[in-house]
Design an enzyme around this catalytic site. Structure first.
Site, PDB file in Angstrom:
ATOM      1  N   CYS A 195       0.837  -1.201   0.000  1.00 26.35           N
ATOM      2  CA  CYS A 195       0.000   0.000   0.000  1.00 26.35           C
ATOM      3  C   CYS A 195       0.877   1.258   0.000  1.00 26.35           C
ATOM      4  O   CYS A 195       1.871   1.338   0.737  1.00 26.35           O
ATOM      5  CB  CYS A 195      -0.901  -0.001   1.218  1.00 26.35           C
ATOM      6  N   CYS A 214       0.233   5.154   6.833  1.00 23.05           N
ATOM      7  CA  CYS A 214      -0.402   4.957   8.141  1.00 23.05           C
ATOM      8  C   CYS A 214       0.621   4.343   9.098  1.00 23.05           C
ATOM      9  O   CYS A 214       1.134   3.248   8.845  1.00 23.05           O
ATOM     10  CB  CYS A 214      -1.621   4.051   8.006  1.00 23.05           C
ATOM     11  N   CYS A 225       0.402   0.597  10.274  1.00 21.26           N
ATOM     12  CA  CYS A 225       0.019  -0.467   9.339  1.00 21.26           C
ATOM     13  C   CYS A 225       1.208  -1.249   8.779  1.00 21.26           C
ATOM     14  O   CYS A 225       2.125  -0.675   8.183  1.00 21.26           O
ATOM     15  CB  CYS A 225      -0.798   0.112   8.191  1.00 21.26           C
ATOM     16  N   CYS A 227     -16.079  -9.941   5.472  1.00 26.16           N
ATOM     17  CA  CYS A 227     -15.465  -8.675   5.068  1.00 26.16           C
ATOM     18  C   CYS A 227     -14.206  -8.930   4.260  1.00 26.16           C
ATOM     19  O   CYS A 227     -13.340  -9.696   4.676  1.00 26.16           O
ATOM     20  CB  CYS A 227     -15.134  -7.829   6.295  1.00 26.16           C
ATOM     21  N   CYS A 275     -19.162  -7.225   3.398  1.00 22.61           N
ATOM     22  CA  CYS A 275     -18.534  -5.948   3.733  1.00 22.61           C
ATOM     23  C   CYS A 275     -17.219  -5.845   2.978  1.00 22.61           C
ATOM     24  O   CYS A 275     -16.561  -6.863   2.729  1.00 22.61           O
ATOM     25  CB  CYS A 275     -18.290  -5.873   5.238  1.00 22.61           C
ATOM     26  N   CYS A 300     -19.655   1.249   8.249  1.00 19.38           N
ATOM     27  CA  CYS A 300     -18.857   0.647   9.321  1.00 19.38           C
ATOM     28  C   CYS A 300     -17.665   1.560   9.549  1.00 19.38           C
ATOM     29  O   CYS A 300     -16.785   1.674   8.681  1.00 19.38           O
ATOM     30  CB  CYS A 300     -18.411  -0.760   8.909  1.00 19.38           C
ATOM     31  N   ARG A 303     -18.053  -3.353  17.538  1.00 20.69           N
ATOM     32  CA  ARG A 303     -17.249  -4.523  17.174  1.00 20.69           C
ATOM     33  C   ARG A 303     -15.907  -4.530  17.923  1.00 20.69           C
ATOM     34  O   ARG A 303     -15.109  -3.602  17.788  1.00 20.69           O
ATOM     35  CB  ARG A 303     -17.034  -4.567  15.656  1.00 20.69           C
TER      36      ARG A 303
END
Length: 328
Positions: free
Chosen positions: A55, A59, A62, A99, A131, A191, A263
């Site tokens: 990616c 972040c 991550c 998901c 999801c 979400c 969640r």
């Protein structure tokens, strides 16, 4: 505590809830929870990384960011048939929601997105809530996903607007809010939650909850994540999040957004059954599982351990006809 839905919470009101003595906070949250949900039902969701690593974002938490040396194996987009087979096994094991996550900054209108659309159709056909979390999407992309049968789209705020730039520079807080707006306009359930343990203050957590609870419509799902520390990321050496901090966040979210699915997400692998039970008491009514015992690229409890925990606590997986989130 009232279960009347409100979208006009003040920072001071949320501070008063959040900073209560812990036992009183949990009691209030449990009371609210039981007015809108069955206390012994927990939705089991299965999370699958359909495209892993590489990616371009930065972040700080991550392990899938290409710029960090985390040892994560980059994997191309999976085949639809493999994804649907995993989804079927997840359903057979008790999941009612599936998901699919792709490590993208944003969705592009290309063959990979076409493949995602086919995955959504395939998983929807076997009777699971579907999801996706794919990064930023525009209105037209959200509409395509909705037409394919997507039930929910995950796009977390991560933290407060004030702290956000300390952890991410490759997109803005408003970019995240715009994606949520695009999802809502398309008729897909939202979400959105955040991560605690990023070095933020209690005030940052309160501000994030303020943003979520004051959206025009509450998110149908609010994931509460503890930082999963990944070696090689800038936040790898931060301390483990204290369980009571998770409990406090879950309880406050439950009171502010009484009909949402709250969640219990990343961080469960470092929590005991006793610690997780406090989260359920505080209003959490969903967990994530995976065949690989990973929460994307970080550890997650074994399916057998979750079954034993459910049996011990008298919990049962939420069934599909009960899984549809109440209108918020």
């Amino acid at each position: 505590m009232s279960t009347t839905l409100r979208n006009d919470w003040t920072i001071q009101e949320i501070e008063n809830i959040y900073h209560q003595p812990l036992l009183e906070l949990v009691y209030q949250a449990a009371t609210v929870h039981r007015k809108s949900h069955k206390a012994n039902e927990v939705q089991v969701c299965t999370l699958l990384s359909v495209k892993t690593g590489g990616c371009p974002e930065d972040c700080s938490y991550c392990g899938q960011a290409a710029r960090y040396h985390t040892g994560i194996t980059v994997k191309a987009l999976m085949d639809k048939d493999d994804v649907v087979a995993i989804a079927q096994r997840a359903k057979d094991a008790g999941s009612s929601r599936f998901c699919m996550a792709a490590a993208w900054r944003e969705v592009r209108d290309n063959r990979d997105f076409d493949k995602i659309i086919e995955m959504v159709k395939g998983v929807n056909e076997i009777g699971l809530e579907v999801c996706c979390t794919l990064g930023m999407i525009n209105e037209a992309q959200a509409e395509r996903l909705q037409e394919a049968g997507l039930y929910a789209y995950n796009h977390n705020l991560d933290s407060s607007k004030e702290y956000y730039e300390e952890i991410i520079s490759t997109r803005t807080y408003d970019d995240r809010l715009n994606t949520l707006n695009n999802v809502r306009k398309a008729g897909i359930s939202v979400c959105s939650g955040g991560i605690i343990g990023l070095g933020e203050t209690h005030e940052d957590r309160i501000r994030m909850l303020h943003t979520l609870s004051n959206l025009e419509q509450h998110p149908e799902s609010v994931p509460v994540n503890a930082l999963a520390r990944v070696k090689g990321t800038p936040l790898a050496d931060l301390p483990k999040v204290d369980t009571w901090e998770m409990v406090r966040m879950i309880a406050t979210a439950r009171i502010l957004m009484p009909k949402a699915m709250v969640r219990l997400s990343a961080g469960r692998a470092e929590m005991t059954t006793e610690e997780q039970s406090w989260c359920f008491m505080a209003g959490a009514n969903s967990i994530f599982t995976s065949e690989s015992e990973e929460m994307l690229v970080t550890p997650n409890p074994k399916l057998d351990d979750d079954r034993k925990m459910f049996e011990l606590l008298g919990l049962k997986p939420m069934q599909k006809d009960r899984a549809t989130s109440p209108t918020v």
